[in-house]
Design an enzyme around this catalytic site. Structure first.
Site, PDB file in Angstrom:
ATOM      1  N   HIS A 143      -4.161  -8.448   6.546  1.00 63.46           N
ATOM      2  CA  HIS A 143      -4.549  -7.164   5.978  1.00 63.46           C
ATOM      3  C   HIS A 143      -5.159  -7.400   4.602  1.00 63.46           C
ATOM      4  O   HIS A 143      -5.275  -8.541   4.156  1.00 63.46           O
ATOM      5  CB  HIS A 143      -3.315  -6.241   5.927  1.00 63.46           C
ATOM      6  CG  HIS A 143      -3.660  -4.806   5.718  1.00 63.46           C
ATOM      7  ND1 HIS A 143      -4.663  -4.162   6.405  1.00 63.46           N
ATOM      8  CD2 HIS A 143      -3.122  -3.848   4.893  1.00 63.46           C
ATOM      9  CE1 HIS A 143      -4.730  -2.897   5.998  1.00 63.46           C
ATOM     10  NE2 HIS A 143      -3.815  -2.695   5.087  1.00 63.46           N
ATOM     11  N   ASP A 187       0.462  -3.114   8.515  1.00 63.95           N
ATOM     12  CA  ASP A 187      -0.907  -2.919   8.968  1.00 63.95           C
ATOM     13  C   ASP A 187      -1.522  -4.285   9.264  1.00 63.95           C
ATOM     14  O   ASP A 187      -1.242  -5.253   8.562  1.00 63.95           O
ATOM     15  CB  ASP A 187      -1.738  -2.259   7.868  1.00 63.95           C
ATOM     16  CG  ASP A 187      -1.275  -0.846   7.538  1.00 63.95           C
ATOM     17  OD1 ASP A 187      -0.429  -0.291   8.252  1.00 63.95           O
ATOM     18  OD2 ASP A 187      -1.761  -0.306   6.532  1.00 63.95           O
ATOM     19  N   HIS A 234       0.385   4.583  12.948  1.00 66.64           N
ATOM     20  CA  HIS A 234      -0.524   4.451  11.796  1.00 66.64           C
ATOM     21  C   HIS A 234      -1.894   5.068  12.094  1.00 66.64           C
ATOM     22  O   HIS A 234      -2.938   4.488  11.812  1.00 66.64           O
ATOM     23  CB  HIS A 234      -0.669   2.976  11.388  1.00 66.64           C
ATOM     24  CG  HIS A 234      -1.130   2.811   9.962  1.00 66.64           C
ATOM     25  ND1 HIS A 234      -2.459   2.646   9.631  1.00 66.64           N
ATOM     26  CD2 HIS A 234      -0.459   2.811   8.789  1.00 66.64           C
ATOM     27  CE1 HIS A 234      -2.563   2.533   8.316  1.00 66.64           C
ATOM     28  NE2 HIS A 234      -1.356   2.639   7.786  1.00 66.64           N
ATOM     29  N   ASP A 239       1.224   4.105   1.269  1.00 69.01           N
ATOM     30  CA  ASP A 239       1.730   4.821   2.445  1.00 69.01           C
ATOM     31  C   ASP A 239       2.858   4.067   3.137  1.00 69.01           C
ATOM     32  O   ASP A 239       3.425   4.570   4.109  1.00 69.01           O
ATOM     33  CB  ASP A 239       0.595   5.134   3.421  1.00 69.01           C
ATOM     34  CG  ASP A 239      -0.200   3.898   3.831  1.00 69.01           C
ATOM     35  OD1 ASP A 239      -0.459   3.031   2.973  1.00 69.01           O
ATOM     36  OD2 ASP A 239      -0.565   3.795   5.022  1.00 69.01           O
ATOM     37  N   HIS A 240       3.215   2.885   2.628  1.00 69.58           N
ATOM     38  CA  HIS A 240       4.294   2.111   3.248  1.00 69.58           C
ATOM     39  C   HIS A 240       5.536   1.974   2.358  1.00 69.58           C
ATOM     40  O   HIS A 240       6.537   1.443   2.802  1.00 69.58           O
ATOM     41  CB  HIS A 240       3.784   0.726   3.663  1.00 69.58           C
ATOM     42  CG  HIS A 240       2.804   0.806   4.787  1.00 69.58           C
ATOM     43  ND1 HIS A 240       3.123   0.536   6.094  1.00 69.58           N
ATOM     44  CD2 HIS A 240       1.507   1.211   4.799  1.00 69.58           C
ATOM     45  CE1 HIS A 240       2.067   0.738   6.867  1.00 69.58           C
ATOM     46  NE2 HIS A 240       1.079   1.138   6.103  1.00 69.58           N
ATOM     47  N   HIS A 249       0.878  -1.178   0.000  1.00 71.53           N
ATOM     48  CA  HIS A 249       0.000   0.000   0.000  1.00 71.53           C
ATOM     49  C   HIS A 249       0.916   1.229   0.000  1.00 71.53           C
ATOM     50  O   HIS A 249       1.953   1.253   0.680  1.00 71.53           O
ATOM     51  CB  HIS A 249      -0.921   0.009   1.225  1.00 71.53           C
ATOM     52  CG  HIS A 249      -2.125  -0.869   1.054  1.00 71.53           C
ATOM     53  ND1 HIS A 249      -2.842  -1.384   2.109  1.00 71.53           N
ATOM     54  CD2 HIS A 249      -2.762  -1.315  -0.067  1.00 71.53           C
ATOM     55  CE1 HIS A 249      -3.851  -2.113   1.650  1.00 71.53           C
ATOM     56  NE2 HIS A 249      -3.819  -2.089   0.337  1.00 71.53           N
TER      57      HIS A 249
END
Lengths: 305, 305
Positions: A142, A212, A270, A66-67, A64
């Site tokens: 996830h 996550d 997070h 944002d990682h 994802h």
């Protein structure tokens, strides 16, 4: 010996209120590991005056944006600064294609070798190991393939009790004592009995990064009794159904994992962009697990020996 | 009517001293265009409290990381915020593959339609046009395919001279006057002669973005007499050989282009990380072209009507 986690970003999917996407540096005995690399990670390192030249291993939990979206910029910067040492990247399938596609269109051939290591779904496996540190994947739950990372120091050598060190002892004899061996004379008689000259080794420290992930008790056994746990807490309890739906965790759930695993300290991160003030997140976790801290940009969390 | 350029980033390949990679917003008559989108552009917009919901067209000059690596994060954010309107992306070949690869591995299907427009090498072509604005590519000379962008307002309507507006004139008659037409009676006699009721239209403004590029006079003819020119000035004159080698420009070269093209104002950007203090860059350009400004993060440069 160093054991330190530095927070570069602790925001959820949307950056908000000055919080940046997920990225951390983990320093263990002068080894520098990066865990996730959200957009702007290189700028965060510049701001915090952290050198990225010593980072040789970057672990990406999942793909994802944002990682991992800060990774390509970091690679270009390393290239422009003429890095020469190998860089190891650990990720689920796809990162190699994402990176090589971008290198191809920019007509860049990095000044250093990139070595991709593919993580496998639901696998608990040691993916890095040297004489002092191991890194093991933690299967997370996830929306896409996702792994946490468990950093452990290897068992350490015994310490020499300097107050008792005999005159004339040789360097190789000290090394043997550190390994727990007795020292014998040529005729077979004991010269130095180990327990008379040594102290127990310092304990081996440990850190787990879990983001996550939905709340899942199956990770508890793997992270039992570790020193420091970073667990995502995207939501507070008022959004538990949203957490369930998006396969994220609440602060209460993160604290429950910390309690069940009997870790020493919990770091929360997070955070959803809906929370400007994170006090409710912290308070919610504290009610279940008191030794808890919000991971904020620039925080350095040291694990003592 | 608005005509404004906002600087989100003006750094060269390496971010340095708080300077961010290339990204700008161009607002013309309430249309919002983005030009380049370096890493961290979405965070810069948040910091400057700029909404990106109204951006429908993003122009990427070339596929070096410092000009596009913020795009993927911006797209993910737009998706998470449930954007619905189409987004048009203009780029040389490769951007579509770079984006769709990343969407595939994140298992994301954007909430809005992305429409890719491919730019061609060395082509001077109008790639966007509506009733008020046109955008034309400017062929630049760099290590990979690279285009600048020339924004022009279309010719405007004549203005009604309100001091002379006759009582009882109809709305459609006013619209005809604005178009420069005379108004006739049914019998064919003239009712309102255009020149008696109108003033000339306001002039049409123009802005050219030229980055990255080596010094090349061939662009002068295309940008002749424009209001505002952004030209890269990666280096000062002391590094002219480095500029030649890397196909970038010096401040003196950028100013020479501005002078030859007789533009009204010059904006310099894309500064090398070797310069902490940019005063030498500014002074070098000023000696050749006095109306010059350094593009700094957060600057808003308005072109008056």
């Amino acid at each position: 010996m160093s054991f330190k986690v530095t927070i570069l970003g602790s925001s959820g999917a949307l950056p908000a209120y000055g919080r940046h996407p997920s990225a951390q540096l983990v320093e263990i005995q002068n080894r520098y590991f990066m865990v996730d690399c959200g957009e702007g990670a290189q700028m965060q390192m510049m701001r915090l005056e952290i050198s990225y030249h010593r980072i040789n291993h970057i672990f990406i939990s999942h793909l994802h944006g944002d990682h991992y979206l800060g990774l390509m910029g970091l690679l270009f910067t390393m290239h422009l600064q003429r890095r020469t040492s190998d860089l190891h990247l650990y990720s689920h399938r796809g990162l190699d294609e994402i990176i090589t596609t971008q290198l191809r269109y920019s007509r860049s051939s990095p000044s250093f070798k990139i070595i991709f290591h593919r993580l496998e779904k639901d696998e608990r496996k040691i993916i890095f190991e040297d004489d002092a540190v191991s890194v093991e994947t933690i299967p997370l739950h996830h929306k896409i393939r996702c792994s946490g990372f468990l950093f452990r120091e290897k068992p350490k050598l015994k310490r020499i009790d300097k107050t008792k060190l005999p005159a004339g002892i040789l360097i190789n004899q000290i090394a043997s004592l550190k390994k727990g061996e007795d020292i014998f004379q040529e005729n077979g008689d004991i010269l130095y009995k180990n327990e008379n000259y040594t102290l127990p080794p310092k304990r081996s420290r440990s850190y787990a990064y879990c983001s996550d992930t939905a709340f899942q008790k199956r990770i508890v056994e793997q992270i039992k009794n570790i020193d420091l746990l970073y667990h995502e807490a995207t939501f507070a309890n008022d959004e538990e159904s949203k957490a369930n739906e998006t396969l994220h965790s609440t602060a209460e759930q993160a604290a429950t994992i910390a309690k069940l695993a009997n870790v020493n300290k919990l770091l929360l991160g997070h955070f959803s962009a809906r929370y400007k003030d994170l006090t409710p997140i912290l308070e919610e976790a504290k009610r279940i697990f008191p030794n808890v801290q919000l991971a904020m940009e620039g925080d350095e969390i040291t694990v003592q020996e």
